[in-house]
Design a protein around this motif. Structure first.
Motif, PDB file in Angstrom:
ATOM      1  N   ASN A 196       0.824  -1.208   0.000  1.00 19.39           N
ATOM      2  CA  ASN A 196       0.000   0.000   0.000  1.00 19.39           C
ATOM      3  C   ASN A 196       0.860   1.260   0.000  1.00 19.39           C
ATOM      4  O   ASN A 196       0.575   2.223  -0.714  1.00 19.39           O
ATOM      5  N   THR A 199       2.700   1.589  -3.440  1.00 22.30           N
ATOM      6  CA  THR A 199       1.731   1.963  -4.470  1.00 22.30           C
ATOM      7  C   THR A 199       1.355   3.437  -4.352  1.00 22.30           C
ATOM      8  O   THR A 199       1.272   4.162  -5.355  1.00 22.30           O
ATOM      9  N   GLN A 209       0.034   1.285 -10.207  1.00 17.14           N
ATOM     10  CA  GLN A 209       0.556   0.107  -9.519  1.00 17.14           C
ATOM     11  C   GLN A 209       1.230  -0.840 -10.508  1.00 17.14           C
ATOM     12  O   GLN A 209       2.261  -1.450 -10.188  1.00 17.14           O
ATOM     13  N   SER A 293       6.292  -7.875  -0.829  1.00 14.57           N
ATOM     14  CA  SER A 293       4.888  -7.498  -0.656  1.00 14.57           C
ATOM     15  C   SER A 293       4.091  -7.586  -1.950  1.00 14.57           C
ATOM     16  O   SER A 293       2.856  -7.493  -1.933  1.00 14.57           O
ATOM     17  N   THR A 296       1.221 -10.006  -1.871  1.00 16.47           N
ATOM     18  CA  THR A 296       0.147  -9.839  -0.880  1.00 16.47           C
ATOM     19  C   THR A 296      -1.166  -9.392  -1.502  1.00 16.47           C
ATOM     20  O   THR A 296      -2.150  -9.187  -0.803  1.00 16.47           O
ATOM     21  N   SER A 297      -1.186  -9.215  -2.814  1.00 15.49           N
ATOM     22  CA  SER A 297      -2.406  -8.828  -3.525  1.00 15.49           C
ATOM     23  C   SER A 297      -2.583  -9.752  -4.719  1.00 15.49           C
ATOM     24  O   SER A 297      -1.604 -10.095  -5.404  1.00 15.49           O
ATOM     25  N   THR A 298      -3.818 -10.158  -4.992  1.00 15.36           N
ATOM     26  CA  THR A 298      -4.052 -11.027  -6.136  1.00 15.36           C
ATOM     27  C   THR A 298      -3.707 -10.321  -7.447  1.00 15.36           C
ATOM     28  O   THR A 298      -3.244 -10.950  -8.403  1.00 15.36           O
ATOM     29  N   GLU A 299      -3.906  -8.983  -7.495  1.00 15.96           N
ATOM     30  CA  GLU A 299      -3.604  -8.225  -8.695  1.00 15.96           C
ATOM     31  C   GLU A 299      -2.107  -8.222  -8.974  1.00 15.96           C
ATOM     32  O   GLU A 299      -1.663  -8.560 -10.069  1.00 15.96           O
ATOM     33  N   THR A 300      -1.319  -7.807  -7.968  1.00 13.74           N
ATOM     34  CA  THR A 300       0.125  -7.719  -8.185  1.00 13.74           C
ATOM     35  C   THR A 300       0.753  -9.093  -8.290  1.00 13.74           C
ATOM     36  O   THR A 300       1.670  -9.295  -9.090  1.00 13.74           O
TER      37      THR A 300
END
Length: 358
Positions: A196, A199, A209, A293, A296-300
């Motif tokens: 976060n 980004t 991002q 990190s 830690t996100s499905t997008e990234t």
């Protein structure tokens, strides 16, 4: 209103960051005080959404004032070592994120950007100086140091990628006259940042991002000082982003030697600008929390898997390793629009380390 909203996001993120290891102090973060709110000065905002006025591909050829400019820079970069070439790419990033792409990172003196903790390990200044000296002989007072940095970043990328990355650089930048160490830590995304925070700090420069994930691939080259990742050694138990235990054990031994110790950011293909970085992220063989990190996100994580060649199709794109080369080119050009100075705001320096005398 959008800027105020982003300020609020960064404020909330920074307020949640723990400050328990020395590298925070190097970036200007204060020691935590449970009785006091966590304060952080916000960075200025630049929007590179559209090309900056005056920038154009082939700028020095079209105006006829220095048609050999890009070749002169390329010749200087070709003579550099692999480590210096990696440093030139990083130099472009560090220049653009602080005061915009204006060569301010090159200025020497007390309390300039070069003296700030995040910039103490920067390399490539001698290459820039050599290129600028040759340019001043061929066409004095014409080519800005900011453009030299942009050209050198492109040429270093070309060399370290074995020609897979090659793009045209819009030029016509002017050199800034201001360089403050205090501006550095509040603009450069720190290695200990989470997804976060990183980004948000890219968004503050008008970069998405996706741009952040793409440009992070430059961590497939170069070296880093052990002082940049003490939060990762030893790895935190039961953490999905903890460093791979064998790597953590190895680095703990290496970094405990004392003094300034530099280690490879990618031990597998250290001198190649390639997609190995994304495989390293997935296997947790990365140095920085900002790298780890990304999972830690499905997008990234999906984008990381795509660039690593683990997904054949992502967002309508095919062949991730090849796509990354093109996306890296686009992101580098986009980053080159950040905070570009006009002739009224800047100058063409005679020497990159010093502003011109009145």
């Amino acid at each position: 209103m959008a800027k105020l909203a982003l300020l609020a996001v960064i404020a909330s993120l920074l307020g949640a960051v723990s400050c328990e290891f020395p590298v925070y102090a190097g970036y200007g973060f204060p020691r935590p005080n449970p009785n006091m709110p966590f304060a952080f000065p916000f960075p200025p905002f630049f929007s590179p959404a559209s090309p900056a006025p005056g920038l154009r591909v082939g700028y020095y050829t079209h105006n006829g004032r220095c048609p050999q400019a890009e070749k002169i820079v390329r010749d200087a970069v070709e003579k550099a070592t692999a480590g210096e070439k990696a440093g030139l790419i990083r130099l472009f990033f560090h220049d653009c994120f602080v005061q915009g792409c204006d060569g301010s990172v090159l200025l020497s003196g007390a309390d300039t950007e070069r003296t700030a903790f995040p910039n103490l390990s920067l390399r490539g200044f001698e290459v820039i100086d050599a290129a600028k000296a040759a340019l001043e002989t061929a066409c004095p007072g014409v080519v800005s140091c900011a453009d030299v940095v942009a050209f050198a970043g492109r040429d270093a990328s070309y060399s370290l990628s074995s020609g897979r990355i090659n793009y045209r650089v819009p030029a016509g930048r002017y050199d800034g006259k201001v360089s403050r160490a205090g501006d550095t830590f509040q603009n450069l995304p720190p290695p200990f940042g989470d997804l976060n925070l990183t980004t948000a700090m890219f968004a503050a420069k008008g970069l998405s991002q996706d741009d952040m994930v793409v440009l992070s691939g430059a961590h497939s080259i170069g070296r880093s000082d052990c002082s940049s990742f003490p939060d990762r050694l030893p790895p935190v138990a039961n953490s999905s982003t903890a460093m791979e235990p064998k790597l953590a054990q190895q680095l703990t031994g290496t970094c405990s030697a004392g003094g300034s110790v530099n280690v490879l950011q990618d031990a597998i293909t250290p001198d190649k600008l390639d997609i190995q970085y994304y495989t390293n992220v997935l296997s947790r063989n990365v140095l920085f929390n900002s790298d780890a990190s990304l999972t830690t996100s499905t997008e990234t994580e999906g984008l990381v898997e795509f660039y690593a060649g683990k997904r054949p199709l992502f967002r309508g794109k095919f062949l991730g390793p090849i796509q990354w080369n093109h996306d890296f080119e686009d992101a580098m050009v986009k980053m080159g629009y950040i905070g570009v100075k006009t002739s009224a705001e800047g100058e063409i320096r005679n020497t990159c380390a010093f502003i011109n005398k009145p």
